[in-house]
Design an enzyme around this catalytic site. Sequence first.
Site, PDB file in Angstrom:
ATOM      1  N   HIS A   1       0.834  -1.193   0.000  1.00 39.72           N
ATOM      2  CA  HIS A   1       0.000   0.000   0.000  1.00 39.72           C
ATOM      3  C   HIS A   1       0.880   1.259   0.000  1.00 39.72           C
ATOM      4  O   HIS A   1       2.036   1.227   0.445  1.00 39.72           O
ATOM      5  CB  HIS A   1      -0.898   0.005   1.240  1.00 39.72           C
ATOM      6  CG  HIS A   1      -2.001  -1.006   1.161  1.00 39.72           C
ATOM      7  ND1 HIS A   1      -2.894  -1.210   2.183  1.00 39.72           N
ATOM      8  CD2 HIS A   1      -2.357  -1.864   0.179  1.00 39.72           C
ATOM      9  CE1 HIS A   1      -3.759  -2.155   1.832  1.00 39.72           C
ATOM     10  NE2 HIS A   1      -3.450  -2.574   0.629  1.00 39.72           N
TER      11      HIS A   1
ATOM     12  N   GLU B   1       0.856   4.068   1.783  1.00 33.81           N
ATOM     13  CA  GLU B   1       1.361   4.652   3.028  1.00 33.81           C
ATOM     14  C   GLU B   1       2.527   3.840   3.585  1.00 33.81           C
ATOM     15  O   GLU B   1       3.469   4.370   4.153  1.00 33.81           O
ATOM     16  CB  GLU B   1       0.245   4.810   4.067  1.00 33.81           C
ATOM     17  CG  GLU B   1      -0.563   3.568   4.400  1.00 33.81           C
ATOM     18  CD  GLU B   1      -1.761   3.367   3.474  1.00 33.81           C
ATOM     19  OE1 GLU B   1      -1.563   3.425   2.245  1.00 33.81           O
ATOM     20  OE2 GLU B   1      -2.875   3.112   3.979  1.00 33.81           O
TER      21      GLU B   1
ATOM     22  N   CYS C   1      -1.940  -1.258   7.761  1.00 35.58           N
ATOM     23  CA  CYS C   1      -1.094  -0.068   7.639  1.00 35.58           C
ATOM     24  C   CYS C   1      -1.101   0.764   8.919  1.00 35.58           C
ATOM     25  O   CYS C   1      -0.134   1.462   9.204  1.00 35.58           O
ATOM     26  CB  CYS C   1      -1.544   0.772   6.450  1.00 35.58           C
ATOM     27  SG  CYS C   1      -1.129  -0.027   4.884  1.00 35.58           S
TER      28      CYS C   1
ATOM     29  N   ALA D   1     -16.993   8.255 -30.257  1.00 34.78           N
ATOM     30  CA  ALA D   1     -16.420   9.209 -31.205  1.00 34.78           C
ATOM     31  C   ALA D   1     -17.490   9.510 -32.238  1.00 34.78           C
ATOM     32  O   ALA D   1     -18.225   8.613 -32.667  1.00 34.78           O
ATOM     33  CB  ALA D   1     -15.196   8.599 -31.870  1.00 34.78           C
TER      34      ALA D   1
ATOM     35  N   ARG E   1      -7.352   4.346 -21.701  1.00 35.34           N
ATOM     36  CA  ARG E   1      -7.307   2.870 -21.623  1.00 35.34           C
ATOM     37  C   ARG E   1      -6.337   2.412 -20.540  1.00 35.34           C
ATOM     38  O   ARG E   1      -6.628   1.528 -19.755  1.00 35.34           O
ATOM     39  CB  ARG E   1      -6.791   2.285 -22.943  1.00 35.34           C
ATOM     40  CG  ARG E   1      -7.786   2.188 -24.008  1.00 35.34           C
ATOM     41  CD  ARG E   1      -7.173   1.518 -25.223  1.00 35.34           C
ATOM     42  NE  ARG E   1      -8.131   1.539 -26.317  1.00 35.34           N
ATOM     43  CZ  ARG E   1      -7.870   1.150 -27.540  1.00 35.34           C
ATOM     44  NH1 ARG E   1      -6.671   0.710 -27.864  1.00 35.34           N
ATOM     45  NH2 ARG E   1      -8.800   1.187 -28.463  1.00 35.34           N
TER      46      ARG E   1
ATOM     47  N   THR F   1     -18.813  -4.389 -32.448  1.00 31.20           N
ATOM     48  CA  THR F   1     -17.557  -3.693 -32.741  1.00 31.20           C
ATOM     49  C   THR F   1     -16.470  -4.692 -33.136  1.00 31.20           C
ATOM     50  O   THR F   1     -15.654  -4.423 -34.016  1.00 31.20           O
ATOM     51  CB  THR F   1     -17.129  -2.848 -31.513  1.00 31.20           C
ATOM     52  OG1 THR F   1     -18.133  -1.868 -31.302  1.00 31.20           O
ATOM     53  CG2 THR F   1     -15.794  -2.180 -31.702  1.00 31.20           C
TER      54      THR F   1
ATOM     55  N   GLU G   1     -15.635   1.095 -24.943  1.00 26.45           N
ATOM     56  CA  GLU G   1     -15.353   1.640 -26.275  1.00 26.45           C
ATOM     57  C   GLU G   1     -16.217   0.964 -27.323  1.00 26.45           C
ATOM     58  O   GLU G   1     -15.845   0.884 -28.498  1.00 26.45           O
ATOM     59  CB  GLU G   1     -13.879   1.459 -26.618  1.00 26.45           C
ATOM     60  CG  GLU G   1     -12.953   2.357 -25.842  1.00 26.45           C
ATOM     61  CD  GLU G   1     -11.572   2.396 -26.468  1.00 26.45           C
ATOM     62  OE1 GLU G   1     -11.415   3.030 -27.517  1.00 26.45           O
ATOM     63  OE2 GLU G   1     -10.663   1.780 -25.902  1.00 26.45           O
TER      64      GLU G   1
ATOM     65  N   PRO H   1     -22.803   2.164 -30.573  1.00 25.87           N
ATOM     66  CA  PRO H   1     -24.025   2.780 -30.051  1.00 25.87           C
ATOM     67  C   PRO H   1     -24.919   1.811 -29.268  1.00 25.87           C
ATOM     68  O   PRO H   1     -25.575   2.220 -28.295  1.00 25.87           O
ATOM     69  CB  PRO H   1     -24.726   3.281 -31.307  1.00 25.87           C
ATOM     70  CG  PRO H   1     -23.640   3.460 -32.322  1.00 25.87           C
ATOM     71  CD  PRO H   1     -22.610   2.425 -32.023  1.00 25.87           C
TER      72      PRO H   1
HETATM   73  N1  NAP Z   1     -17.861   5.943 -32.984  1.00 23.46           N
HETATM   74  C1  NAP Z   1     -17.558   5.164 -31.992  1.00 23.46           C
HETATM   75  O1  NAP Z   1     -17.230   5.622 -30.909  1.00 23.46           O
HETATM   76  C2  NAP Z   1     -17.648   3.675 -32.197  1.00 23.46           C
HETATM   77  C3  NAP Z   1     -17.133   2.830 -31.208  1.00 23.46           C
HETATM   78  C4  NAP Z   1     -17.227   1.468 -31.421  1.00 23.46           C
HETATM   79  C5  NAP Z   1     -17.821   0.977 -32.579  1.00 23.46           C
HETATM   80  N2  NAP Z   1     -18.282   1.846 -33.496  1.00 23.46           N
HETATM   81  C6  NAP Z   1     -18.942   1.375 -34.724  1.00 23.46           C
HETATM   82  O2  NAP Z   1     -20.232   0.949 -34.355  1.00 23.46           O
HETATM   83  C7  NAP Z   1     -20.639  -0.125 -35.191  1.00 23.46           C
HETATM   84  C8  NAP Z   1     -21.055  -1.272 -34.320  1.00 23.46           C
HETATM   85  O3  NAP Z   1     -22.116  -0.824 -33.529  1.00 23.46           O
HETATM   86  P1  NAP Z   1     -22.781  -1.761 -32.479  1.00 23.46           P
HETATM   87  O4  NAP Z   1     -23.765  -0.940 -31.758  1.00 23.46           O
HETATM   88  O5  NAP Z   1     -23.209  -3.013 -33.138  1.00 23.46           O
HETATM   89  O6  NAP Z   1     -21.513  -2.142 -31.566  1.00 23.46           O
HETATM   90  P2  NAP Z   1     -21.441  -2.621 -30.059  1.00 23.46           P
HETATM   91  O7  NAP Z   1     -22.338  -1.823 -29.217  1.00 23.46           O
HETATM   92  O8  NAP Z   1     -19.999  -2.614 -29.696  1.00 23.46           O
HETATM   93  O9  NAP Z   1     -21.935  -4.111 -30.108  1.00 23.46           O
HETATM   94  C9  NAP Z   1     -23.307  -4.412 -30.157  1.00 23.46           C
HETATM   95  C10 NAP Z   1     -23.531  -5.838 -29.788  1.00 23.46           C
HETATM   96  O10 NAP Z   1     -23.320  -6.044 -28.398  1.00 23.46           O
HETATM   97  C11 NAP Z   1     -24.000  -7.218 -28.044  1.00 23.46           C
HETATM   98  N3  NAP Z   1     -24.684  -7.134 -26.778  1.00 23.46           N
HETATM   99  C12 NAP Z   1     -24.511  -7.975 -25.732  1.00 23.46           C
HETATM  100  N4  NAP Z   1     -25.365  -7.695 -24.761  1.00 23.46           N
HETATM  101  C13 NAP Z   1     -26.105  -6.666 -25.169  1.00 23.46           C
HETATM  102  C14 NAP Z   1     -27.183  -5.972 -24.596  1.00 23.46           C
HETATM  103  N5  NAP Z   1     -27.654  -6.287 -23.389  1.00 23.46           N
HETATM  104  N6  NAP Z   1     -27.738  -4.961 -25.279  1.00 23.46           N
HETATM  105  C15 NAP Z   1     -27.263  -4.611 -26.491  1.00 23.46           C
HETATM  106  N7  NAP Z   1     -26.234  -5.252 -27.098  1.00 23.46           N
HETATM  107  C16 NAP Z   1     -25.667  -6.266 -26.448  1.00 23.46           C
HETATM  108  C17 NAP Z   1     -25.087  -7.432 -29.125  1.00 23.46           C
HETATM  109  O11 NAP Z   1     -24.817  -8.628 -29.829  1.00 23.46           O
HETATM  110  P3  NAP Z   1     -25.432  -9.986 -29.224  1.00 23.46           P
HETATM  111  O12 NAP Z   1     -26.891  -9.759 -29.053  1.00 23.46           O
HETATM  112  O13 NAP Z   1     -25.082 -11.023 -30.227  1.00 23.46           O
HETATM  113  O14 NAP Z   1     -24.753 -10.185 -27.932  1.00 23.46           O
HETATM  114  C18 NAP Z   1     -24.933  -6.239 -30.034  1.00 23.46           C
HETATM  115  O15 NAP Z   1     -25.166  -6.550 -31.381  1.00 23.46           O
HETATM  116  C19 NAP Z   1     -19.453  -0.441 -36.063  1.00 23.46           C
HETATM  117  O16 NAP Z   1     -19.650   0.130 -37.325  1.00 23.46           O
HETATM  118  C20 NAP Z   1     -18.289   0.181 -35.365  1.00 23.46           C
HETATM  119  O17 NAP Z   1     -17.292   0.563 -36.270  1.00 23.46           O
HETATM  120  C21 NAP Z   1     -18.230   3.177 -33.337  1.00 23.46           C
END
Ligand code: NAP
Length: 387
Positions: A76, A78, A110, A180, A210, A222, A321, A324
């Site tokens: 730790h 301290e 400690c 982003a 990170r 993703t 990361e 949406p």
């Molecule tokens: N701009 C940015 O910051 C950023 C960051 C990362 C990715 N992206 C882009 O975003 C796109 C992908 O988007 P995305 O929304 O599919 O990516 P995501 O949020 O990383 O992955 C979505 C997947 O997570 C899984 N998941 C597991 N548990 C979930 C829950 N309880 N609720 C919702 N989803 C759950 C789902 O697949 P299952 O149902 O099969 O588990 C879902 O299809 C890509 O084009 C990537 O390049 C952009």
Amino acid sequence: MSAVPLASPGPERSGPWPAPDAALDERFMRMALALGERHLGLTWPNPSVGALVVGADGEGPLILAQGVTQPGGRPHAERIALENAGASARGATLYISLEPCSHHGRTPPCVDAIMTTGVARVVTALEDPDPRVRGRGHQFLRDRGVEVVTGVLADAARRLHRGHILRTTEGRPAVTLKLAQTADGSAARLSGARLLITGERSNCRTHLIRAHADAIMVGVGTVLADDPQLTVRLPGMEDWSPVRVILDSRLRTPASATLAVTAREAPTWIICTEDAPAEAERRLAAQGAEVMRVGARDGRLDVPAAMRLLAGRGITRVFSEGGPSCAEVLVAHDLVDEFAVATSSSRLNEPGIPAIGPGLRTALSNRFMLVETEELGPDRLELYERA
Ligand SMILES: NC(=O)c1ccc[n+]([C@@H]2O[C@H](COP(=O)([O-])OP(=O)(O)OC[C@H]3O[C@@H](n4cnc5c(N)ncnc54)[C@H](OP(=O)(O)O)[C@@H]3O)[C@@H](O)[C@H]2O)c1
């Protein structure tokens, strides 16, 4: 770290040095907090604490030694600061960003080390909410004649130790959600084709965030779209890569995914539902990934249960990361503590997937406040915290 013997107790305790002063207490606590920040991401399941031993040399206060919790959580802060101060700690003031521990764990408490060195005054920022401590460290010292002041820069310390506090009190890690977006608000192309949104400076900043997380998390969407590495690739910080977590209800992560292929180089944990295919688990486990199962909600893995699972494994800070979908589900369950929104100066100029969907927009305007803005070359990073 090599063990340095603690100073043996001298004849009588004098001090405290320096004379108690609220402005000085804040000044040295700020330094203790900055020390603690250095090892965020390295000390889980323990908090990253900073500590300073301060004396006086006739001209004014003098920093005798400092310490920060070591990787893996021990020793730790301290204890290190006291060991470094040696006999000079007698009569001095010890500043710590969190209450010292009072229970026997893998090492003696400690507070014993504090008593042995003869520190006269202890200044802390916060009581440790860990049920094994929770005020007992302070009380132990007071009962033995040490002056204890607590609550100095408490808000800043709550921020520093947010992961530890939430894991202890709510059984979940603190979550920072990063998104982003292009200047016209898109997170991704509708086609799914890879979209590079931010530039070099912004990406370096992301790697630093990170490094200070215990885990980086994405959804399988993703992984399928971007095949990311999710490692820290800053010069000299390559060893700081956190655990990589994929939320993947049905184990769709391909064997060829970089996160699977490199699972023996940096840990990859894949969280799925109870009924995800066993064959997929065998394949991913054979590559070194660890598959963990939780219950389901609406056909997908239960995200609050996944967060509890991560906390149970010792994770205190998650950097999300994902895309949406992950962002919306984390917000819907009120699991986000900090937002990092990176906005590029370039537009997509075609319809895209919005970065900030309705749930996020409402949360950002109702529950969060902007605390920091950084200009990173052509990009802007905005940090929001709970209001
Ligand atoms: N701009 C940015 O910051 C950023 C960051 C990362 C990715 N992206 C882009 O975003 C796109 C992908 O988007 P995305 O929304 O599919 O990516 P995501 O949020 O990383 O992955 C979505 C997947 O997570 C899984 N998941 C597991 N548990 C979930 C829950 N309880 N609720 C919702 N989803 C759950 C789902 O697949 P299952 O149902 O099969 O588990 C879902 O299809 C890509 O084009 C990537 O390049 C952009």
